[in-house]
Scaffold this motif. Structure first.
Motif, PDB file in Angstrom:
ATOM      1  N   PRO A  73      -4.951  17.140   6.640  1.00 29.29           N
ATOM      2  CA  PRO A  73      -5.730  16.320   7.578  1.00 29.29           C
ATOM      3  C   PRO A  73      -6.771  15.435   6.878  1.00 29.29           C
ATOM      4  O   PRO A  73      -6.994  14.290   7.266  1.00 29.29           O
ATOM      5  CB  PRO A  73      -6.409  17.341   8.493  1.00 29.29           C
ATOM      6  N   THR A  74      -7.385  15.962   5.820  1.00 27.77           N
ATOM      7  CA  THR A  74      -8.361  15.179   5.059  1.00 27.77           C
ATOM      8  C   THR A  74      -7.661  14.032   4.344  1.00 27.77           C
ATOM      9  O   THR A  74      -8.170  12.905   4.306  1.00 27.77           O
ATOM     10  CB  THR A  74      -9.095  16.074   4.040  1.00 27.77           C
ATOM     11  N   PHE A  75      -6.488  14.298   3.793  1.00 30.85           N
ATOM     12  CA  PHE A  75      -5.714  13.272   3.105  1.00 30.85           C
ATOM     13  C   PHE A  75      -5.302  12.166   4.072  1.00 30.85           C
ATOM     14  O   PHE A  75      -5.460  10.976   3.780  1.00 30.85           O
ATOM     15  CB  PHE A  75      -4.476  13.904   2.458  1.00 30.85           C
ATOM     16  N   VAL A  76      -4.793  12.545   5.233  1.00 34.16           N
ATOM     17  CA  VAL A  76      -4.372  11.555   6.227  1.00 34.16           C
ATOM     18  C   VAL A  76      -5.563  10.708   6.662  1.00 34.16           C
ATOM     19  O   VAL A  76      -5.468   9.486   6.760  1.00 34.16           O
ATOM     20  CB  VAL A  76      -3.684  12.240   7.435  1.00 34.16           C
ATOM     21  N   SER A  77      -6.705  11.349   6.882  1.00 35.56           N
ATOM     22  CA  SER A  77      -7.922  10.619   7.246  1.00 35.56           C
ATOM     23  C   SER A  77      -8.319   9.647   6.144  1.00 35.56           C
ATOM     24  O   SER A  77      -8.702   8.497   6.409  1.00 35.56           O
ATOM     25  CB  SER A  77      -9.047  11.616   7.521  1.00 35.56           C
ATOM     26  N   PHE A  78      -8.230  10.082   4.884  1.00 33.78           N
ATOM     27  CA  PHE A  78      -8.548   9.226   3.747  1.00 33.78           C
ATOM     28  C   PHE A  78      -7.636   7.994   3.737  1.00 33.78           C
ATOM     29  O   PHE A  78      -8.099   6.870   3.548  1.00 33.78           O
ATOM     30  CB  PHE A  78      -8.402  10.018   2.449  1.00 33.78           C
ATOM     31  N   ILE A  79      -6.344   8.204   3.922  1.00 37.99           N
ATOM     32  CA  ILE A  79      -5.400   7.083   3.912  1.00 37.99           C
ATOM     33  C   ILE A  79      -5.701   6.137   5.071  1.00 37.99           C
ATOM     34  O   ILE A  79      -5.703   4.912   4.904  1.00 37.99           O
ATOM     35  CB  ILE A  79      -3.940   7.577   3.980  1.00 37.99           C
ATOM     36  N   LEU A  80      -5.975   6.672   6.247  1.00 39.88           N
ATOM     37  CA  LEU A  80      -6.301   5.822   7.395  1.00 39.88           C
ATOM     38  C   LEU A  80      -7.553   4.986   7.126  1.00 39.88           C
ATOM     39  O   LEU A  80      -7.603   3.809   7.479  1.00 39.88           O
ATOM     40  CB  LEU A  80      -6.489   6.666   8.652  1.00 39.88           C
ATOM     41  N   ASN A  81      -8.537   5.575   6.482  1.00 36.30           N
ATOM     42  CA  ASN A  81      -9.791   4.870   6.213  1.00 36.30           C
ATOM     43  C   ASN A  81      -9.704   3.895   5.045  1.00 36.30           C
ATOM     44  O   ASN A  81     -10.526   2.985   4.936  1.00 36.30           O
ATOM     45  CB  ASN A  81     -10.917   5.870   5.948  1.00 36.30           C
ATOM     46  N   ASN A  82      -8.730   4.089   4.158  1.00 34.35           N
ATOM     47  CA  ASN A  82      -8.598   3.258   2.955  1.00 34.35           C
ATOM     48  C   ASN A  82      -7.237   2.582   2.880  1.00 34.35           C
ATOM     49  O   ASN A  82      -6.760   2.250   1.800  1.00 34.35           O
ATOM     50  CB  ASN A  82      -8.813   4.121   1.705  1.00 34.35           C
ATOM     51  N   ARG A  83      -6.627   2.361   4.006  1.00 36.38           N
ATOM     52  CA  ARG A  83      -5.240   1.871   4.043  1.00 36.38           C
ATOM     53  C   ARG A  83      -5.034   0.558   3.303  1.00 36.38           C
ATOM     54  O   ARG A  83      -4.021   0.393   2.631  1.00 36.38           O
ATOM     55  CB  ARG A  83      -4.754   1.746   5.480  1.00 36.38           C
ATOM     56  N   GLU A  84      -5.960  -0.357   3.408  1.00 36.81           N
ATOM     57  CA  GLU A  84      -5.769  -1.659   2.745  1.00 36.81           C
ATOM     58  C   GLU A  84      -5.730  -1.502   1.227  1.00 36.81           C
ATOM     59  O   GLU A  84      -4.885  -2.077   0.568  1.00 36.81           O
ATOM     60  CB  GLU A  84      -6.876  -2.637   3.143  1.00 36.81           C
ATOM     61  N   LYS A  85      -6.645  -0.716   0.694  1.00 34.61           N
ATOM     62  CA  LYS A  85      -6.716  -0.531  -0.755  1.00 34.61           C
ATOM     63  C   LYS A  85      -5.519   0.268  -1.269  1.00 34.61           C
ATOM     64  O   LYS A  85      -4.942  -0.038  -2.304  1.00 34.61           O
ATOM     65  CB  LYS A  85      -8.018   0.190  -1.109  1.00 34.61           C
ATOM     66  N   VAL A  86      -5.131   1.305  -0.537  1.00 40.64           N
ATOM     67  CA  VAL A  86      -4.093   2.219  -0.987  1.00 40.64           C
ATOM     68  C   VAL A  86      -2.691   1.633  -0.810  1.00 40.64           C
ATOM     69  O   VAL A  86      -1.855   1.727  -1.695  1.00 40.64           O
ATOM     70  CB  VAL A  86      -4.201   3.569  -0.253  1.00 40.64           C
ATOM     71  N   LEU A  87      -2.442   1.041   0.344  1.00 37.51           N
ATOM     72  CA  LEU A  87      -1.091   0.616   0.672  1.00 37.51           C
ATOM     73  C   LEU A  87      -0.824  -0.868   0.475  1.00 37.51           C
ATOM     74  O   LEU A  87       0.297  -1.328   0.668  1.00 37.51           O
ATOM     75  CB  LEU A  87      -0.758   1.015   2.121  1.00 37.51           C
ATOM     76  N   ALA A  88      -1.820  -1.619   0.072  1.00 40.53           N
ATOM     77  CA  ALA A  88      -1.632  -3.060  -0.154  1.00 40.53           C
ATOM     78  C   ALA A  88      -0.477  -3.384  -1.092  1.00 40.53           C
ATOM     79  O   ALA A  88       0.239  -4.353  -0.860  1.00 40.53           O
ATOM     80  CB  ALA A  88      -2.926  -3.691  -0.652  1.00 40.53           C
ATOM     81  N   PRO A  89      -0.247  -2.579  -2.150  1.00 41.05           N
ATOM     82  CA  PRO A  89       0.884  -2.915  -3.025  1.00 41.05           C
ATOM     83  C   PRO A  89       2.232  -2.927  -2.289  1.00 41.05           C
ATOM     84  O   PRO A  89       3.156  -3.619  -2.710  1.00 41.05           O
ATOM     85  CB  PRO A  89       0.870  -1.795  -4.070  1.00 41.05           C
ATOM     86  N   LEU A  90       2.346  -2.205  -1.184  1.00 42.42           N
ATOM     87  CA  LEU A  90       3.598  -2.200  -0.427  1.00 42.42           C
ATOM     88  C   LEU A  90       3.829  -3.506   0.330  1.00 42.42           C
ATOM     89  O   LEU A  90       4.949  -3.791   0.722  1.00 42.42           O
ATOM     90  CB  LEU A  90       3.619  -1.031   0.564  1.00 42.42           C
ATOM     91  N   THR A  91       2.777  -4.254   0.563  1.00 38.77           N
ATOM     92  CA  THR A  91       2.920  -5.488   1.338  1.00 38.77           C
ATOM     93  C   THR A  91       3.270  -6.681   0.467  1.00 38.77           C
ATOM     94  O   THR A  91       3.534  -7.762   0.973  1.00 38.77           O
ATOM     95  CB  THR A  91       1.631  -5.802   2.123  1.00 38.77           C
ATOM     96  N   ARG A  92       3.268  -6.472  -0.852  1.00 37.81           N
ATOM     97  CA  ARG A  92       3.627  -7.547  -1.780  1.00 37.81           C
ATOM     98  C   ARG A  92       5.068  -7.356  -2.239  1.00 37.81           C
ATOM     99  O   ARG A  92       5.522  -6.217  -2.395  1.00 37.81           O
ATOM    100  CB  ARG A  92       2.695  -7.537  -2.994  1.00 37.81           C
ATOM    101  N   PRO A  93       5.767  -8.426  -2.520  1.00 37.99           N
ATOM    102  CA  PRO A  93       7.145  -8.284  -3.023  1.00 37.99           C
ATOM    103  C   PRO A  93       7.147  -7.532  -4.360  1.00 37.99           C
ATOM    104  O   PRO A  93       6.213  -7.644  -5.148  1.00 37.99           O
ATOM    105  CB  PRO A  93       7.603  -9.726  -3.241  1.00 37.99           C
ATOM    106  N   ALA A  94       8.202  -6.782  -4.579  1.00 31.04           N
ATOM    107  CA  ALA A  94       8.315  -5.985  -5.820  1.00 31.04           C
ATOM    108  C   ALA A  94       8.466  -6.847  -7.039  1.00 31.04           C
ATOM    109  O   ALA A  94       8.863  -7.924  -7.065  1.00 31.04           O
ATOM    110  CB  ALA A  94       9.495  -5.032  -5.718  1.00 31.04           C
TER     111      ALA A  94
END
Length: 94
Positions: A73-94
């Protein structure tokens, strides 16, 4: 977990393994963001349920010691709160 020092410690423990997981699992994670590139992926990052699904997928891939220190639950909360920083690489082409 509103203490800034606690939050900084959590960031330090999680960012490196998360970056490695996102990089290694790009092909699996990108479809969870409706294709992984462009406007659809940006919209998916704003969707809490979509981000929660990615966090739930990634949690078991964390190193065992990190999972002992940080519960899901803490990890999921962290990802939700930091989604742009953490998951931004997925939004760019490989």
């Amino acid at each position: 977990m509103s203490d800034p020092i606690e939050q900084a410690a959590l960031n330090a423990r999680l960012m490196t393994p998360i970056a490695a997981i996102v990089d290694k699992q790009r092909a699996t994670l990108a479809p969870m963001l409706h294709g992984g590139t462009g406007q659809a992926a940006q919209a998916a990052l704003r969707d809490d349920e979509c981000v929660r699904k990615i966090a739930t997928f990634c949690y078991p891939l964390l190193p065992g010691l990190v999972r002992l220190a940080v519960k899901e639950p803490t990890f999921v909360s962290f990802i939700l709160n930091n989604r742009e920083k953490v998951l931004a690489p997925l939004t760019r082409p490989a």
